[in-house]
Scaffold this active site. Structure first.
Site, PDB file in Angstrom:
ATOM      1  N   GLY A  12      50.661  35.220  30.983  1.00 43.40           N
ATOM      2  CA  GLY A  12      49.591  35.634  30.168  1.00 43.40           C
ATOM      3  C   GLY A  12      48.224  34.878  29.893  1.00 43.40           C
ATOM      4  CG  MET A  89      54.414  40.213  37.634  1.00 48.34           C
ATOM      5  SD  MET A  89      52.913  39.978  38.905  1.00 48.34           S
ATOM      6  CE  MET A  89      53.804  39.801  40.414  1.00 48.34           C
ATOM      7  CG  ASN A 106      45.385  44.632  38.427  1.00 48.93           C
ATOM      8  OD1 ASN A 106      45.940  44.158  37.636  1.00 48.93           O
ATOM      9  ND2 ASN A 106      45.389  44.818  39.817  1.00 48.93           N
ATOM     10  CG  HIS A 108      44.243  41.473  43.692  1.00 50.09           C
ATOM     11  ND1 HIS A 108      45.725  41.645  43.679  1.00 50.09           N
ATOM     12  CD2 HIS A 108      43.968  41.154  44.631  1.00 50.09           C
ATOM     13  CE1 HIS A 108      46.274  41.429  44.864  1.00 50.09           C
ATOM     14  NE2 HIS A 108      45.007  40.870  45.635  1.00 50.09           N
ATOM     15  CD  GLU A 142      44.910  54.708  48.612  1.00 56.08           C
ATOM     16  OE1 GLU A 142      44.791  53.916  49.447  1.00 56.08           O
ATOM     17  OE2 GLU A 142      44.215  55.922  48.624  1.00 56.08           O
TER      18      GLU A 142
HETATM   19  C1  GRF Z   1      46.710  36.468  38.085  1.00 54.66           C
HETATM   20  O1  GRF Z   1      46.631  35.450  39.249  1.00 54.66           O
HETATM   21  C2  GRF Z   1      46.426  37.512  38.109  1.00 54.66           C
HETATM   22  O2  GRF Z   1      45.333  37.808  38.970  1.00 54.66           O
HETATM   23  C3  GRF Z   1      47.301  38.402  38.843  1.00 54.66           C
HETATM   24  O3  GRF Z   1      48.635  37.841  38.210  1.00 54.66           O
HETATM   25  C4  GRF Z   1      48.350  36.467  37.607  1.00 54.66           C
HETATM   26  C5  GRF Z   1      48.784  36.545  36.370  1.00 54.66           C
HETATM   27  O4  GRF Z   1      48.447  35.346  35.794  1.00 54.66           O
HETATM   28  N1  GRF Z   1      47.375  39.768  38.806  1.00 54.66           N
HETATM   29  P1  GRF Z   1      48.597  35.492  34.206  1.00 54.66           P
HETATM   30  O5  GRF Z   1      49.830  36.033  33.764  1.00 54.66           O
HETATM   31  O6  GRF Z   1      47.453  35.952  33.497  1.00 54.66           O
HETATM   32  O7  GRF Z   1      48.446  33.804  33.751  1.00 54.66           O
END
Ligand code: GRF
Length: 227
Positions: A12, A89, A106, A108, A142
């Site tokens: 988080g 996730m 989101n 990434h 997607e």
């Molecule tokens: C981050 O690297 C984000 O880009 C990816 O998942 C990771 C989450 O990290 N989607 P956090 O839980 O925000 O520390």
């Protein structure tokens, strides 16, 4: 003032970056709901410690759409404007994504469309990329695909490991995600096809001032008088 939900599964740290920016008044938003699909997620603990309305909806063994319908019920009951995925996730069902067009963000850890999917930093290393980075985008049906809001490049250094590269990208994730949410919450964008066009900030109007300005990463913008 927009009402934002955070969906997370783990550490988080991006949620914290968003929370800090909101609490400091840098984004005209409030966090109205935090949902974790994992009871042990440290991000959920943090949400509780900050007093946010926080829910765990365990996803193990629940089919994708049934789980998403449980989330949507809570999101709708909380009258949420925008949903930020912050290390969530789990792939969202088409049904869920269709409920919230251009309302799910989101982050990434690559410069999309390169290295979509899991282990993006590892993918960049294995590919031999010299530059990677991070992307905040709207979610469509997607994977890692919707219109891009903000990106930031990060060089891949010789001797980088997956961990060292991830750490350097993460520093920028914590900057671009609040930047992107600010643009969205200030209604400073329009979408034409895949392209998201950012309108200039009105300096001296509303909750921001000139000193709050964060340059948009990644070069010039055609309608930005600052570039
Ligand atoms: C981050 O690297 C984000 O880009 C990816 O998942 C990771 C989450 O990290 N989607 P956090 O839980 O925000 O520390």
């Amino acid at each position: 003032m927009k009402n934002v939900a955070i969906l997370l599964s783990g550490r988080g740290s991006n949620f914290r970056a968003l929370s800090d920016a909101i609490e400091q008044g840098r984004i005209p938003a409030r966090i109205g709901l935090v949902i974790s699909n994992r009871p042990e997620a440290p991000g959920l603990e943090y949400a509780r410690s900050r007093g946010y309305k926080s829910l765990c909806i365990p996803s193990a063994g629940v089919d994708r759409e049934s789980f998403d319908r449980l989330m949507a019920r809570e999101i709708d009951a909380a009258a949420i404007d925008y949903i930020c995925l912050a290390g969530f996730m789990r792939i969202l069902s088409s049904w869920f994504v269709q409920q919230y067009p251009l309302r799910i963000l989101n982050i990434h850890p690559s410069l999309l469309p390169a290295f979509a999917g899991v282990h993006a930093q590892r993918q960049a290393l294995l590919w031999g990329a010299k530059v990677t980075g991070c992307t905040v985008h709207f979610v469509d049906e997607e994977l890692d695909h919707g219109p891009i809001i903000v990106q930031h490049p990060v060089p891949v250094l010789e001797g980088d490991t997956e961990e060292s590269l991830s750490d350097r990208i993460l520093v920028h994730e914590h900057q671009v995600y609040p930047e992107a949410l600010k643009i969205v919450c200030e209604d400073r964008f329009r979408v034409e096809g895949r392209r998201l066009i950012i309108k200039p900030e009105e300096i001296g109007v509303g909750p921001t001032s000139k000193s709050d300005l964060v340059p948009i990463a990644g070069g010039s913008r055609e309608d930005d008088p600052r570039t």
